[in-house]
Design a protein around this motif. Structure first.
Motif, PDB file in Angstrom:
ATOM      1  N   VAL A 143     -25.579  25.936 -52.323  1.00 16.88           N
ATOM      2  CA  VAL A 143     -24.316  25.215 -52.498  1.00 16.88           C
ATOM      3  C   VAL A 143     -24.497  23.805 -51.938  1.00 16.88           C
ATOM      4  O   VAL A 143     -25.200  23.607 -50.942  1.00 16.88           O
ATOM      5  CB  VAL A 143     -23.127  25.916 -51.799  1.00 16.88           C
ATOM      6  CG1 VAL A 143     -22.818  27.251 -52.458  1.00 16.88           C
ATOM      7  CG2 VAL A 143     -23.378  26.102 -50.304  1.00 16.88           C
ATOM      8  N   ARG A 172     -22.486  19.559 -52.075  1.00 12.31           N
ATOM      9  CA  ARG A 172     -21.419  18.672 -52.538  1.00 12.31           C
ATOM     10  C   ARG A 172     -21.990  17.308 -52.878  1.00 12.31           C
ATOM     11  O   ARG A 172     -22.996  16.864 -52.315  1.00 12.31           O
ATOM     12  CB  ARG A 172     -20.357  18.502 -51.439  1.00 12.31           C
ATOM     13  CG  ARG A 172     -19.674  19.777 -50.976  1.00 12.31           C
ATOM     14  CD  ARG A 172     -18.865  20.418 -52.073  1.00 12.31           C
ATOM     15  NE  ARG A 172     -17.862  19.532 -52.643  1.00 12.31           N
ATOM     16  CZ  ARG A 172     -16.595  19.484 -52.218  1.00 12.31           C
ATOM     17  NH1 ARG A 172     -16.198  20.255 -51.201  1.00 12.31           N
ATOM     18  NH2 ARG A 172     -15.736  18.676 -52.803  1.00 12.31           N
ATOM     19  N   ARG A 173     -21.310  16.625 -53.782  1.00  9.93           N
ATOM     20  CA  ARG A 173     -21.661  15.224 -54.044  1.00  9.93           C
ATOM     21  C   ARG A 173     -21.483  14.417 -52.763  1.00  9.93           C
ATOM     22  O   ARG A 173     -20.565  14.658 -51.978  1.00  9.93           O
ATOM     23  CB  ARG A 173     -20.758  14.638 -55.127  1.00  9.93           C
ATOM     24  CG  ARG A 173     -21.074  15.088 -56.528  1.00  9.93           C
ATOM     25  CD  ARG A 173     -20.309  14.260 -57.550  1.00  9.93           C
ATOM     26  NE  ARG A 173     -20.523  14.741 -58.902  1.00  9.93           N
ATOM     27  CZ  ARG A 173     -19.777  15.663 -59.497  1.00  9.93           C
ATOM     28  NH1 ARG A 173     -18.766  16.199 -58.840  1.00  9.93           N
ATOM     29  NH2 ARG A 173     -20.042  16.046 -60.730  1.00  9.93           N
ATOM     30  N   GLU A 207     -22.561  18.610 -58.277  1.00  8.43           N
ATOM     31  CA  GLU A 207     -22.355  19.459 -57.124  1.00  8.43           C
ATOM     32  C   GLU A 207     -22.213  20.910 -57.578  1.00  8.43           C
ATOM     33  O   GLU A 207     -21.865  21.183 -58.732  1.00  8.43           O
ATOM     34  CB  GLU A 207     -21.115  19.032 -56.329  1.00  8.43           C
ATOM     35  CG  GLU A 207     -19.795  19.197 -57.053  1.00  8.43           C
ATOM     36  CD  GLU A 207     -18.616  18.744 -56.207  1.00  8.43           C
ATOM     37  OE1 GLU A 207     -18.827  18.196 -55.105  1.00  8.43           O
ATOM     38  OE2 GLU A 207     -17.467  18.955 -56.652  1.00  8.43           O
ATOM     39  N   THR A 233     -20.368  23.954 -55.728  1.00 10.16           N
ATOM     40  CA  THR A 233     -19.576  24.273 -54.543  1.00 10.16           C
ATOM     41  C   THR A 233     -19.549  25.769 -54.263  1.00 10.16           C
ATOM     42  O   THR A 233     -19.914  26.594 -55.113  1.00 10.16           O
ATOM     43  CB  THR A 233     -18.139  23.782 -54.724  1.00 10.16           C
ATOM     44  OG1 THR A 233     -17.522  24.546 -55.784  1.00 10.16           O
ATOM     45  CG2 THR A 233     -18.095  22.290 -55.063  1.00 10.16           C
ATOM     46  N   ALA A 234     -19.066  26.106 -53.081  1.00 12.05           N
ATOM     47  CA  ALA A 234     -18.897  27.514 -52.729  1.00 12.05           C
ATOM     48  C   ALA A 234     -17.946  28.202 -53.700  1.00 12.05           C
ATOM     49  O   ALA A 234     -18.139  29.377 -54.054  1.00 12.05           O
ATOM     50  CB  ALA A 234     -18.387  27.619 -51.292  1.00 12.05           C
ATOM     51  N   GLU A 235     -16.931  27.489 -54.146  1.00 14.86           N
ATOM     52  CA  GLU A 235     -15.984  28.067 -55.095  1.00 14.86           C
ATOM     53  C   GLU A 235     -16.653  28.333 -56.445  1.00 14.86           C
ATOM     54  O   GLU A 235     -16.403  29.365 -57.088  1.00 14.86           O
ATOM     55  CB  GLU A 235     -14.780  27.144 -55.258  1.00 14.86           C
ATOM     56  CG  GLU A 235     -13.875  27.065 -54.045  1.00 14.86           C
ATOM     57  CD  GLU A 235     -14.482  26.238 -52.898  1.00 14.86           C
ATOM     58  OE1 GLU A 235     -14.064  26.430 -51.739  1.00 14.86           O
ATOM     59  OE2 GLU A 235     -15.373  25.391 -53.177  1.00 14.86           O
ATOM     60  N   GLN A 236     -17.498  27.400 -56.886  1.00  9.88           N
ATOM     61  CA  GLN A 236     -18.236  27.627 -58.132  1.00  9.88           C
ATOM     62  C   GLN A 236     -19.182  28.818 -57.999  1.00  9.88           C
ATOM     63  O   GLN A 236     -19.349  29.601 -58.942  1.00  9.88           O
ATOM     64  CB  GLN A 236     -19.014  26.371 -58.514  1.00  9.88           C
ATOM     65  CG  GLN A 236     -18.154  25.227 -59.010  1.00  9.88           C
ATOM     66  CD  GLN A 236     -18.960  23.953 -59.167  1.00  9.88           C
ATOM     67  OE1 GLN A 236     -19.317  23.304 -58.185  1.00  9.88           O
ATOM     68  NE2 GLN A 236     -19.262  23.594 -60.414  1.00  9.88           N
ATOM     69  N   TYR A 259     -22.402  21.925 -44.842  1.00  7.68           N
ATOM     70  CA  TYR A 259     -21.642  22.590 -45.899  1.00  7.68           C
ATOM     71  C   TYR A 259     -22.034  24.058 -46.032  1.00  7.68           C
ATOM     72  O   TYR A 259     -21.187  24.909 -46.332  1.00  7.68           O
ATOM     73  CB  TYR A 259     -21.819  21.853 -47.233  1.00  7.68           C
ATOM     74  CG  TYR A 259     -20.903  22.384 -48.315  1.00  7.68           C
ATOM     75  CD1 TYR A 259     -19.524  22.439 -48.119  1.00  7.68           C
ATOM     76  CD2 TYR A 259     -21.417  22.854 -49.516  1.00  7.68           C
ATOM     77  CE1 TYR A 259     -18.679  22.941 -49.098  1.00  7.68           C
ATOM     78  CE2 TYR A 259     -20.575  23.347 -50.502  1.00  7.68           C
ATOM     79  CZ  TYR A 259     -19.208  23.393 -50.283  1.00  7.68           C
ATOM     80  OH  TYR A 259     -18.364  23.888 -51.249  1.00  7.68           O
ATOM     81  N   GLN A 294     -20.123  25.752 -43.232  1.00  9.48           N
ATOM     82  CA  GLN A 294     -18.701  25.766 -43.570  1.00  9.48           C
ATOM     83  C   GLN A 294     -18.402  26.841 -44.616  1.00  9.48           C
ATOM     84  O   GLN A 294     -17.374  27.539 -44.530  1.00  9.48           O
ATOM     85  CB  GLN A 294     -18.291  24.392 -44.103  1.00  9.48           C
ATOM     86  CG  GLN A 294     -16.857  24.296 -44.588  1.00  9.48           C
ATOM     87  CD  GLN A 294     -16.593  22.968 -45.286  1.00  9.48           C
ATOM     88  OE1 GLN A 294     -17.276  21.971 -45.055  1.00  9.48           O
ATOM     89  NE2 GLN A 294     -15.611  22.954 -46.170  1.00  9.48           N
ATOM     90  N   SER A 295     -19.293  26.998 -45.583  1.00  7.10           N
ATOM     91  CA  SER A 295     -19.069  27.950 -46.666  1.00  7.10           C
ATOM     92  C   SER A 295     -19.099  29.394 -46.185  1.00  7.10           C
ATOM     93  O   SER A 295     -18.488  30.276 -46.799  1.00  7.10           O
ATOM     94  CB  SER A 295     -20.130  27.749 -47.753  1.00  7.10           C
ATOM     95  OG  SER A 295     -20.055  26.447 -48.300  1.00  7.10           O
TER      96      SER A 295
END
Length: 278
Positions: free
Chosen positions: A23, A25-26, A41, A43-46, A73, A76-77
């Motif tokens: 995971v 992020r930009r 990016e 993300t964790a959601e993706q 990140y 955090q995820s």
């Protein structure tokens, strides 16, 4: 930790654990001259959505080398997702207090992205010996990403340290010699010694014979220390699909019972033995 809303039923034939996903992020700071330089990016959601679509319940985030030790990140995820674990990239000078905090956040190992290094670090120095001793004391593992021809230079140091070892992508053996290469042999011996696991993963990076390589390794050393991983989102090879990596493990390990063993191995290694009901 709060439970994630994605927790649900495990699909019967889906892989139980994906042991290698990323995971990012930009805008995250990249190392100078990174091996890959994604312009998107993931993300964790993706990642949650992708796992849900394929019925995968557990995962392990692998720290990605382009961002070095910017592990923010990843950590955090993990904090609100009890079915996720992760590895980080760290300098060997890191203190024990930081390692302890990372363990509380869901980190279970350190990735060694040595494949990007022109010269391998000297693992015999005090800094590295202290670092590996601390990781072993925490019951963490080192997650080795290295080209197969250089694996024999590193494995003896890791084995002597007492730390658990996880080798990426079937050891990325020499593309010509494959299972006859020195790196493949060293990896197999290390598995037989009892403290090394191998990810049956990255088939799309290893060429047409990758499933044969996985089958040969399992034939020689068994399934008890084998793991499966997708390598999602396939940085540098983004046309790869998640389903193709699931299809690949079905080809490499056609026996459904043995594929379940791969998942249970991962539960034991990364989730402290908290096995799901049979």
């Amino acid at each position: 930790m709060q439970a994630s809303p994605r927790i649900g039923m495990q699909k019967p034939d889906a892989p139980l654990v994906d042991t290698h996903v990323h995971v990012f992020r930009r805008g995250m700071p990249l190392l100078p001259n990174p091996r890959h330089n994604p312009d998107y990016e993931f993300t964790a959601e993706q990642l949650e959505t992708t796992l849900d679509e394929h019925g995968v319940k557990f995962c392990v985030i692998a720290a990605a080398s382009p961002w070095g030790d910017c592990n923010d990140y990843v950590v955090q995820s993990l904090r609100t997702r009890p079915l996720w674990r992760g590895t980080v990239i760290l300098e060997p000078t890191v203190g024990r207090h930081e390692l302890d905090q990372l363990a509380r956040d869901g980190i279970v190992g350190v990735r060694l992205p040595f494949i990007s290094a022109k010269e391998l670090p000297d693992l015999g120095t005090f800094e590295w010996r202290r670092f590996l001793w601390r990781l072993a004391d925490l019951d963490w593992h080192v997650h080795l990403h290295l080209d197969g021809p250089r694996i024999p230079q590193v494995l003896p140091h890791l084995e002597r340290s007492g730390v658990k070892i996880v080798i990426d992508h079937i050891g990325r053996p020499d593309p010509v010699l494959r299972e006859r290469s020195e790196g493949f042999e060293a990896m197999a011996r290390s598995v037989e010694a009892g403290r090394t696991w191998v990810k049956l993963s990255g088939g799309y990076r290893l060429g047409d014979h990758s499933a044969e390589l996985a089958r040969e390794l399992c034939r020689r050393v068994g399934y008890e220390r084998m793991l499966w991983a997708s390598d999602c989102p396939f940085v540098g090879a983004e046309t790869t699909t998640y389903q193709s990596t699931v299809d690949w493990i079905h080809e490499a390990v056609p026996d459904a019972a043995m594929r379940r063993v791969l998942g249970l191995n991962a539960i034991d290694l990364y989730f402290r033995g908290a096995r799901p009901a049979a």
